[in-house]
Structures are given as structure tokens and as C-alpha cells.
Enzyme design. Structure first.
Site, PDB file in Angstrom:
ATOM      1  N   ARG A 152      12.040   3.195   0.743  1.00 60.71           N
ATOM      2  CA  ARG A 152      11.453   2.165   1.857  1.00 60.71           C
ATOM      3  C   ARG A 152      13.008   1.544   1.975  1.00 60.71           C
ATOM      4  O   ARG A 152      12.922   0.271   0.501  1.00 60.71           O
ATOM      5  CB  ARG A 152      10.392   1.448   1.323  1.00 60.71           C
ATOM      6  CG  ARG A 152      10.092   0.703   2.961  1.00 60.71           C
ATOM      7  CD  ARG A 152       8.972  -0.603   2.634  1.00 60.71           C
ATOM      8  NE  ARG A 152       7.634   0.120   3.145  1.00 60.71           N
ATOM      9  CZ  ARG A 152       6.828  -0.041   3.300  1.00 60.71           C
ATOM     10  NH1 ARG A 152       6.580  -1.204   3.205  1.00 60.71           N
ATOM     11  NH2 ARG A 152       6.017   0.858   4.120  1.00 60.71           N
ATOM     12  N   HIS A 208       8.349   5.584   9.933  1.00 56.75           N
ATOM     13  CA  HIS A 208       7.550   5.310   9.132  1.00 56.75           C
ATOM     14  C   HIS A 208       6.485   7.001   9.038  1.00 56.75           C
ATOM     15  O   HIS A 208       5.493   6.301   9.142  1.00 56.75           O
ATOM     16  CB  HIS A 208       6.628   3.892   9.356  1.00 56.75           C
ATOM     17  CG  HIS A 208       5.629   3.503   7.994  1.00 56.75           C
ATOM     18  ND1 HIS A 208       5.788   4.341   6.720  1.00 56.75           N
ATOM     19  CD2 HIS A 208       4.969   2.194   7.448  1.00 56.75           C
ATOM     20  CE1 HIS A 208       5.017   4.381   5.557  1.00 56.75           C
ATOM     21  NE2 HIS A 208       4.679   2.508   5.898  1.00 56.75           N
ATOM     22  N   ARG A 229       0.468  -1.264  -0.127  1.00 56.18           N
ATOM     23  CA  ARG A 229      -0.324   0.415   0.187  1.00 56.18           C
ATOM     24  C   ARG A 229       1.072   1.441  -0.110  1.00 56.18           C
ATOM     25  O   ARG A 229       0.405   2.240  -0.535  1.00 56.18           O
ATOM     26  CB  ARG A 229      -1.410  -0.292   1.388  1.00 56.18           C
ATOM     27  CG  ARG A 229      -0.378  -0.137   2.690  1.00 56.18           C
ATOM     28  CD  ARG A 229      -1.306  -0.966   3.176  1.00 56.18           C
ATOM     29  NE  ARG A 229      -0.756  -2.287   3.181  1.00 56.18           N
ATOM     30  CZ  ARG A 229      -1.484  -3.587   3.426  1.00 56.18           C
ATOM     31  NH1 ARG A 229      -2.808  -3.327   3.446  1.00 56.18           N
ATOM     32  NH2 ARG A 229      -1.094  -4.565   2.446  1.00 56.18           N
ATOM     33  N   THR A 230       1.475   1.376   0.583  1.00 55.05           N
ATOM     34  CA  THR A 230       2.237   2.543   0.948  1.00 55.05           C
ATOM     35  C   THR A 230       2.847   2.841  -0.769  1.00 55.05           C
ATOM     36  O   THR A 230       3.259   3.494  -1.538  1.00 55.05           O
ATOM     37  CB  THR A 230       3.847   1.906   1.541  1.00 55.05           C
ATOM     38  OG1 THR A 230       3.685   2.209   2.778  1.00 55.05           O
ATOM     39  CG2 THR A 230       4.722   3.903   2.259  1.00 55.05           C
TER      40      THR A 230
END
Ligand code: CP
Length: 361
Positions: free
Chosen positions: A139, A172, A89-90
Site C-alpha cells: 500500500r 484498491h 483491515r487490508t
């Protein structure tokens, strides 16, 4: 220009050991949000501004004309999505935020397909990305590596903003922003986030989302936090000490039943066993850290259930049918708040608000 802080030519170790307040100044450009790396960068005013931009963008996007207008907002910008740790989802919410705003994207998701396998250093890899794009969204499994990317680029001739989309077990921040947006939307008619009781449940020690959210919640008045976890996986001391300095009330408990009747929001998390070195996560009984249909009657009628997702068995899928389950809405909110961040960093927020006000959608 970057902040006047004299960090050019300092070593990574010197930069990494700077106090957080000094780093926050460095992450700005001309006094504005630039790099998005840690939750401590966001004060109440900035949070409220991002929420307004996200609301305006979400509403503009409800019509075809609005979508076309948004698509023409940043067609001259390019983004790099460097996600070498798994993400659904990110990654997708940033990707779709870029699509909505007309930003072109490049991506590396598997380091075995980049020249890192030929021995290229992390520093050179980041510099290479910045040769082609206007923002790097990343990420990375290593804590601090998004900050390191900022340090690398500040010592190059082409600094571009870095967005931390999850770094090791540390932070995050964009997840925490979408969590705040979700809390704000759900409590908008109940006085907002101020005065609310928020319970975080699960692996609080190794979960980066709860760490980043705790920092952001310190911007609100009279919030009470409950940390619900087995003792081994309780919230780390650095967060507790931060909350104490900010005079935020928190309590540690070991059973979800103790908070269900008190919480305005129950924020569930999964056990982060990917960080296990010895498989120790298997040694614990997690039955006290899950929500099933049997728990719902104890939950306040106007409470909400959140989860950063992905989930395992900490929320029974039957709970999805309860109107208090907000985690699917929460993940959609991620796309809008991430679009708001891009709008803010690329300095077009006034256009968005003006367009929204002029069309009165
Ligand atoms: N919440 C979250 O970060 O999900 P992903 O790992 O799927 O991006």
C-alpha cells in the site's frame, strides 16, 4: 515467462503510458494471473474462479484438520507486506491470509525504519524486497507506484508478483474483489449480482474503493449504478466514460433518500479528507450521505448495507444491529478472497478444490 510484450528496458514513462489492455497482458505470467494491480485485470470467469477458491478455503478452514492442511499448502513461500500508508483491515486480512496458508511474512509499515531515509531510491527499495520474498503486497500513497514496482522488477533478475493493496486515490483492487465476494454471497439465492441496483454513497471522487468496484461491476449483466454524492465529490469522468463504453447504466444523485427504496446494495464511504489541500471537505453538509435508524424503513427489506470501513459518522452504529448491515462480514470476506488470490497466483488452486471436494465439508 512474462508476456512477449517488449517492455524490457523501456522507461517508466513509456511503460506508464501504455494502454490498459496492453498492461493487462503484461501483468500475466504464462497467461495466468501474476501481478494484481488494477480491477480491469479481472473478467467474469476469473472472478467466479476466485469466489469458488475463497468459498472452498473458508469452508476447509472450519475444521482443525482443514486448517492444518491449509497451513501446509505454501510453507515454502514468503511475502513482504510493504504498507507505508495507514491500514488496519487490508494489512491484517493479508497477514492472516498468509498465516492461514503457511506463508512467512516480512513487513515494513513505517518508511522511517527502512533505508529509504538514507536516500535509497524507491526502485532500489523494491529490488531489495524481491531479494528476500516471493510476493510483495504493498500500500503506497503515490498513485501508480505498485505498477512502477512491477516495471522495476521486470527489469531485474528477480521479478516477483506485486499485489496493489491501495495506491493513492487511484485503485484498491483487492477491496473491490472482497466487495464482489460479499455481493455474490448475499445475492447467491437471488440470481447473483446480475440485474441488481447498487448505490455508492459519499466521496466518490477521491475514494479508490468505489472506482475499483465500478470496474468490476461492469462484468455483470444489467446492473444499475447510482452515484450519490455532493457535486464536488461525484464520480470522476474516467469511470463514467468506462461505464458508458461497457453499456452499464449509471445515474448521479445528490441525496441518499432518492435511492433507498431502489437499491439492492447501498455502499457507503467516508469523506476522504486526508487528500485535502485546503480543508475544503469541511465546507459541505454530509447529512444527505449518511444512514441512521431513521432511514432504515425506506430501505428494501432484502437490501444490504456495505462499507469498506473505516467509517466516521456516515453509518450510525445503531444500524449495526440491523440484519441488512453486512460491513463486518464484508471485512472478514477480505481475508478469504485475499487467501484465494495468493492460492491462485501461487498456482495451487486445483489442490484446494480437490481437497474441498474430497472432504465434502
Ligand atoms: N477498507 C480498507 O482498505 O481498510 P484499511 O484502510 O483499514 O485497510
Amino acid at each position: 515467462m512474462k508476456s512477449t510484450l517488449n517492455v524490457k528496458n523501456c522507461s517508466w514513462d513509456q511503460f506508464a503510458s501504455l494502454p490498459t489492455a496492453q498492461k493487462i497482458e503484461f501483468f500475466k505470467k504464462d497467461g495466468r494471473l501474476y501481478d494484481v494491480l488494477i480491477s480491469q485485470q479481472f473478467n467474469r470467469e476469473l472472478l467466479e474462479e476466485l469466489i469458488n477458491i475463497a468459498n472452498a478455503t473458508r469452508r476447509i478452514a472450519k475444521t482443525k484438520e482443514g486448517m492444518i492442511w491449509l497451513k501446509n499448502l505454501l510453507p515454502h513461500k514468503r511475502a513482504m507486506l510493504y504498507f507505508i500508508q495507514p491500514s488496519t483491515r487490508t494489512f491484517l486480512s493479508f497477514l492472516n491470509a498468509c498465516h492461514i496458508l503457511g506463508i512467512s511474512i516480512s513487513e515494513v509499515r513505517d518508511p522511517s525504519t527502512s533505508s529509504e531515509v538514507k536516500g535509497e531510491t524507491y526502485e532500489d527499495t523494491i529490488r531489495t524486497f524481491s531479494s528476500y520474498v516471493d510476493v510483495i503486497i504493498m500500500r503506497h500513497p503515490q498513485e501508480g507506484y505498485s505498477e512502477k514496482a512491477t516495471w522495476v522488477l521486470n527489469n531485474s533478475d528477480r521479478p516477483v508478483p506485486i499485489f496493489n493493496a491501495g495506491s493513492g486515490r487511484d485503485q484498491h483492487p483487492t477491496q473491490a474483489l472482497l466487495d464482489i465476494y460479499t455481493l455474490h454471497r448475499n445475492f447467491a439465492k437471488r440470481g447473483g449480482i446480475d440485474g441488481k441496483t447498487i448505490a455508492m454513497v459519499g466521496d466518490l471522487q477521491r475514494g479508490r474503493t468505489v472506482r475499483s468496484l465500478s470496474y468490476l461491476l461492469s462484468n455483470y449483466e444489467d446492473v444499475t449504478l447510482y452515484f450519490v454524492a455532493p457535486e464536488r465529490f461525484q464520480m470522476k469522468e474516467d469511470i463514467k466514460s468506462f461505464l458508458e463504453k461497457k453499456d452499464i447504466s449509471y445515474h448521479e444523485v445528490d441525496n441518499i433518500d432518492k435511492i433507498l427504496g431502489k437499491a439492492d446494495a447501498v455502499y457507503m464511504t467516508r469523506i476522504q479528507d486526508e487528500h485535502d489541500v485546503s480543508g475544503e471537505s469541511k465546507n459541505y453538509d454530509y447529512s444527505n450521505y449518511r444512514i441512521g435508524p431513521e432511514n432504515l424503513s425506506a430501505l428494501k427489506e432484502d437490501a444490504i448495507i456495505m462499507h469498506p470501513l473505516p467509517r466516521r459518522n456516515e453509518i450510525d452504529p445503531i444500524v449495526d444491529n440491523d440484519p441488512r448491515a453486512k460491513y463486518w462480514r464484508q471485512e472478514r470476506n477480505g481475508m478469504w478472497i485475499r487467501a484465494a488470490l495468493l492460492i491462485k497466483v501461487f498456482n495451487v488452486e486445483e489442490s484446494v478444490i480437490e481437497y474441498y471436494d474430497s472432504t465434502a465439508i
